[in-house]
Structures are given as C-alpha cells and as structure tokens.
Motif scaffolding. Sequence first.
Motif, PDB file in Angstrom:
ATOM      1  N   ASN A   1       5.335   3.708  -6.733  1.00  0.00           N
ATOM      2  CA  ASN A   1       6.345   2.711  -7.083  1.00  0.00           C
ATOM      3  C   ASN A   1       5.612   1.408  -7.385  1.00  0.00           C
ATOM      4  OD1 ASN A   1       8.491   0.930  -7.302  1.00  0.00           O
ATOM      5  ND2 ASN A   1       9.620   1.798  -5.564  1.00  0.00           N
ATOM      6  N   TYR A   2       5.036   1.358  -8.588  1.00  0.00           N
ATOM      7  CA  TYR A   2       4.124   0.259  -8.918  1.00  0.00           C
ATOM      8  C   TYR A   2       4.844  -1.066  -9.126  1.00  0.00           C
ATOM      9  CZ  TYR A   2       1.107   4.286  -9.537  1.00  0.00           C
ATOM     10  OH  TYR A   2       0.414   5.452  -9.321  1.00  0.00           O
ATOM     11  N   ASP A   3       6.101  -1.020  -9.593  1.00  0.00           N
ATOM     12  CA  ASP A   3       6.862  -2.272  -9.727  1.00  0.00           C
ATOM     13  C   ASP A   3       6.995  -2.973  -8.384  1.00  0.00           C
ATOM     14  OD1 ASP A   3       7.307  -2.212 -12.478  1.00  0.00           O
ATOM     15  OD2 ASP A   3       9.053  -0.901 -12.268  1.00  0.00           O
ATOM     16  N   GLU A   4       7.302  -2.189  -7.335  1.00  0.00           N
ATOM     17  CA  GLU A   4       7.455  -2.786  -6.007  1.00  0.00           C
ATOM     18  C   GLU A   4       6.110  -3.241  -5.435  1.00  0.00           C
ATOM     19  OE1 GLU A   4       9.977  -3.820  -4.259  1.00  0.00           O
ATOM     20  OE2 GLU A   4      11.294  -3.257  -5.926  1.00  0.00           O
TER      21      GLU A   4
ATOM     22  N   ARG B   1      -2.205   1.234 -13.465  1.00  0.00           N
ATOM     23  CA  ARG B   1      -1.427   2.466 -13.497  1.00  0.00           C
ATOM     24  C   ARG B   1      -0.189   2.328 -14.392  1.00  0.00           C
ATOM     25  NH1 ARG B   1      -2.516   6.537  -9.762  1.00  0.00           N
ATOM     26  NH2 ARG B   1      -4.717   6.407  -9.253  1.00  0.00           N
ATOM     27  N   MET B   2       0.293   1.107 -14.559  1.00  0.00           N
ATOM     28  CA  MET B   2       1.447   0.837 -15.422  1.00  0.00           C
ATOM     29  C   MET B   2       1.009   0.610 -16.868  1.00  0.00           C
ATOM     30  SD  MET B   2       3.320  -1.760 -12.724  1.00  0.00           S
ATOM     31  CE  MET B   2       4.704  -2.237 -13.759  1.00  0.00           C
ATOM     32  N   HIS B   3      -0.299   0.759 -17.115  1.00  0.00           N
ATOM     33  CA  HIS B   3      -0.903   0.582 -18.447  1.00  0.00           C
ATOM     34  C   HIS B   3      -0.826  -0.859 -18.951  1.00  0.00           C
ATOM     35  CE1 HIS B   3      -1.066   4.923 -18.441  1.00  0.00           C
ATOM     36  NE2 HIS B   3       0.252   5.006 -18.373  1.00  0.00           N
ATOM     37  N   ASP B   4      -0.669  -1.804 -18.028  1.00  0.00           N
ATOM     38  CA  ASP B   4      -0.713  -3.218 -18.388  1.00  0.00           C
ATOM     39  C   ASP B   4      -2.161  -3.683 -18.191  1.00  0.00           C
ATOM     40  OD1 ASP B   4      -0.432  -5.907 -18.832  1.00  0.00           O
ATOM     41  OD2 ASP B   4       1.352  -6.150 -17.562  1.00  0.00           O
TER      42      ASP B   4
ATOM     43  N   ALA C   1      -5.457  -8.145  -1.819  1.00  0.00           N
ATOM     44  CA  ALA C   1      -4.110  -8.133  -2.389  1.00  0.00           C
ATOM     45  C   ALA C   1      -4.174  -8.178  -3.914  1.00  0.00           C
ATOM     46  CB  ALA C   1      -3.308  -9.314  -1.849  1.00  0.00           C
ATOM     47  N   LEU C   2      -5.038  -9.021  -4.439  1.00  0.00           N
ATOM     48  CA  LEU C   2      -5.195  -9.095  -5.897  1.00  0.00           C
ATOM     49  C   LEU C   2      -5.665  -7.761  -6.463  1.00  0.00           C
ATOM     50  CD1 LEU C   2      -6.891 -12.616  -6.116  1.00  0.00           C
ATOM     51  CD2 LEU C   2      -4.666 -12.014  -7.103  1.00  0.00           C
ATOM     52  N   LEU C   3      -6.574  -7.098  -5.787  1.00  0.00           N
ATOM     53  CA  LEU C   3      -7.065  -5.801  -6.259  1.00  0.00           C
ATOM     54  C   LEU C   3      -5.939  -4.777  -6.289  1.00  0.00           C
ATOM     55  CD1 LEU C   3      -9.410  -3.936  -7.103  1.00  0.00           C
ATOM     56  CD2 LEU C   3      -9.743  -3.442  -4.658  1.00  0.00           C
ATOM     57  N   LEU C   4      -5.113  -4.762  -5.252  1.00  0.00           N
ATOM     58  CA  LEU C   4      -4.012  -3.799  -5.221  1.00  0.00           C
ATOM     59  C   LEU C   4      -3.043  -4.057  -6.368  1.00  0.00           C
ATOM     60  CD1 LEU C   4      -2.792  -1.430  -3.682  1.00  0.00           C
ATOM     61  CD2 LEU C   4      -1.603  -3.074  -2.217  1.00  0.00           C
ATOM     62  N   LYS C   5      -2.775  -5.315  -6.665  1.00  0.00           N
ATOM     63  CA  LYS C   5      -1.904  -5.631  -7.794  1.00  0.00           C
ATOM     64  C   LYS C   5      -2.553  -5.187  -9.107  1.00  0.00           C
ATOM     65  CE  LYS C   5       0.509  -9.402 -10.164  1.00  0.00           C
ATOM     66  NZ  LYS C   5       0.825 -10.856 -10.175  1.00  0.00           N
TER      67      LYS C   5
ATOM     68  N   VAL D   1       0.833  -1.207   0.000  1.00  0.00           N
ATOM     69  CA  VAL D   1       0.000   0.000   0.000  1.00  0.00           C
ATOM     70  C   VAL D   1       0.866   1.255   0.000  1.00  0.00           C
ATOM     71  CG1 VAL D   1      -1.618   1.357   1.380  1.00  0.00           C
ATOM     72  CG2 VAL D   1      -1.999  -1.089   1.070  1.00  0.00           C
ATOM     73  N   SER D   2       1.913   1.251   0.814  1.00  0.00           N
ATOM     74  CA  SER D   2       2.795   2.421   0.859  1.00  0.00           C
ATOM     75  C   SER D   2       3.532   2.608  -0.465  1.00  0.00           C
ATOM     76  CB  SER D   2       3.797   2.281   2.012  1.00  0.00           C
ATOM     77  OG  SER D   2       3.150   2.431   3.256  1.00  0.00           O
ATOM     78  N   TYR D   3       3.973   1.521  -1.054  1.00  0.00           N
ATOM     79  CA  TYR D   3       4.599   1.639  -2.377  1.00  0.00           C
ATOM     80  C   TYR D   3       3.612   2.238  -3.383  1.00  0.00           C
ATOM     81  CZ  TYR D   3       8.895  -0.999  -1.347  1.00  0.00           C
ATOM     82  OH  TYR D   3      10.111  -1.398  -0.864  1.00  0.00           O
TER      83      TYR D   3
END
Length: 393
Positions: free
Chosen positions: A328-331, A359-362, A349-353, A321-323
């Motif tokens: 810092n989406y990779d982390e 956000r990374m456009h993937d 956890a799946l939702l956060l990923k 969450v802090s990342y």
Amino acid sequence: MNKTLNRHKINKGLVVCVLFAALTIAGCGPKASEDYLEHMDHAKELMEAGDYDSAIEELEVAISHDPDLPEAYMLRGFLYMSLGDYDNAGLDFDFVEDHMKDFTDDENKYQAYLNIGNYRYQIGEYTAALTAFEAVEDAGLGDSELYNALGLVHLALDDLDEAKEYFTSAIDEEPDNFYAYGNLAALFLELGKPDVALNEINTALNINIYVPQFYIVKGQILEALDDRQGAIDIYTSAVNIWEGYGDAYYLRGDVYLMEGDYLSAIRDFSDAKDYGILEGVLGMGIAYQGLEQYDQSIEAFAEYLVQLEAIDLRALYHMAVSYYQISNYDEVVNTIDELLKYESKDTEALLLKAMALERMHDYDQSRVILENILEINPMHSEAKALLDKIEDN
C-alpha cells in the motif's frame, strides 16, 4: 531511524518514602478553635483506620471553622496525594506554602515541607522539591528518610555525585534503609556500572522483597549485563507477586521482542495495555510486524496513536513499514510525509518514501529524495544502490 521499541519511561529513582507524621494537635496554636481541634483529631483517627474519604470530609469541616490555619490543609493535601488526586493536593500544598508563618509548631511546619517536597517530586517539579527538602535539612532535622529524598531529587536533576552522597548518608543513618540501596542501584545503572548496581539492588531485595520497583531496577540491570533470561525471570517474579504490575509485563515483553519471541511479547504487551501502559499497544504493533501480520500491526499502531493523542515518530515509521510490506504505497507516502513534518532529515524515513515512490514508478520524485539523502549522508549505501538502479533503468 532506530527501529527498536521505545522503552516505556520508568522513573530512574524509586518512589520517595515520606510518611506523614502524626500532627501535634496541641501545637495547632492558640488561634485554633475547639471545633477545629475536635475535627482534626477525628480526621486523624479516620486516616489511621484507612478511611481517607471520611477523613477528608472531617478536614473540610475543620477548615470551615478555622479557614486560615494550615495544618488541616497540610493533612488534606497528603490524603489527596495518597489517593492520586494531585490537582487537589496541589491546591492544598500551595495554600500551606503561602501560610508557613502561621505554623506555631515547628514539627508540623517541617513535616509540611517534607510533604510539599514529596508532592513536587511526584509531579516532576524537582527544583521546587529540592527547595522544600533543603528547608528541613537547614533546620538541622536531617535523617535517613530526608537524605534518601534529597538523593532522589538530585538523581532526577542529574546531579549524580550529590545523589550518591545523600543515598550513602541515608544508609549511614539507617543501615537497613532498603529504599536508599535501591536508589543507589538505579544511580549506578545510570552511571553505566551495572555490576555495582547489581550488588546494591540485591542488598535492597535481601532487606525487603516487597518493593515492586526493585524488580524493575534489577531487570534493567540484568538487561545491561546482557542477561536477558535473568531479566525475564525477575520480571516474572514481579508479576507473580503483583498480578497487575503493568511495567513488569511491558519490560518482559520488550525482552521477548529482542529475543524474537513475538507471541510471548504480544501476550505481555497486551497485559501491559490492560494494566494501563499505553506503550504496550505500540509493542504489540512491532511484535505483529515480527510475525509478518502486517494488517494487525497497522491496527495496533493506529490504536496507539489515537489513544496517545500526540505524534510518535517511531509509531509512524513502523506503520509505514507495514504499509510497504502489504504494497500500500500511497499510505507509505502519506504516513512518512506526516513524520517528515517533524524530522525532515530522517534518512531512514526518506529512504522508505523513495522506495515506495520507486514501486509506484514515480522515478523522478524518488530520485530527488535519494539525492537529498546522499546530501545528508554521502555514505548511505542503500540510497546509493536504489539511485543507481533508477539511473540504470
């Protein structure tokens, strides 16, 4: 995933109070040599003077004279346990258990069972503790202290009805047994009866205000009654009496955290850490999140996980969450992937990923994860909303 703080594990019963009765030196039996008896006697004097290390040295000499007699091992095991050396205490008590037939004095034999039961309870071997305590009860030597100990073991084994009966018997035998009242309070809290528990813990405190865990039990009862300020006050009383009481700092910090007083929470969690409560570092990380100091929260979570030397899924989630908050989406993805190794269907956890991947456009990977969430929980509104957003784009 529940995003609140892991509660530090506080023993739901109080420390069992089994005191070592004076050995009947003359009862060591005809096999005991004069040298053995002399060193045993000296060890007792040193123990009563509080010099446990020297007492242990004397007992080692006694054992060298008569290595097959159990009394010296029993006394040394008790001293090791008192000093927190459970490994050596266990070795001595194992020997005593193997040589019960060599006791020639029944009082010493049953005192051995009491101390073995106490040791087994302290290390979490509750069934073995029960066997030892029941040996004393079966011999017709039940008293308030023993009944309290039996109640504690049954409480640890979740035999709540049996535990209540034994604590009540302990009070019947000795109306001022404050430990039994305190343990009844812990029992009623476990049963979801905080009003009754409050009466019992107040009785315990009226008899003896100098048992540290009474304050912990009362604080948890007040929390269950939604009296957070009362809980803060009782934890404060505890740290005012015992400056180094880590559990009290930790629990007070947890209440401050629930109240949104993050600075006070950080101070208490830091003190808890300094006094040996590792979960204080986890609490600091969550409190830093509340202050939106995300870099510091990540540092705290990383420190906690390193010192823990194990996996804590909640710490990983909060770190992710802090990342996310610092973009810092990779982390985020790396940290959540570590969590998912252990809880592959954790929808939060799946939702956060999925949010990080979006956000990374993937979008393709994010869509797959969101569809997986909806398979697990078709009513997951946040997953549905993000999936709709991706589809609309």
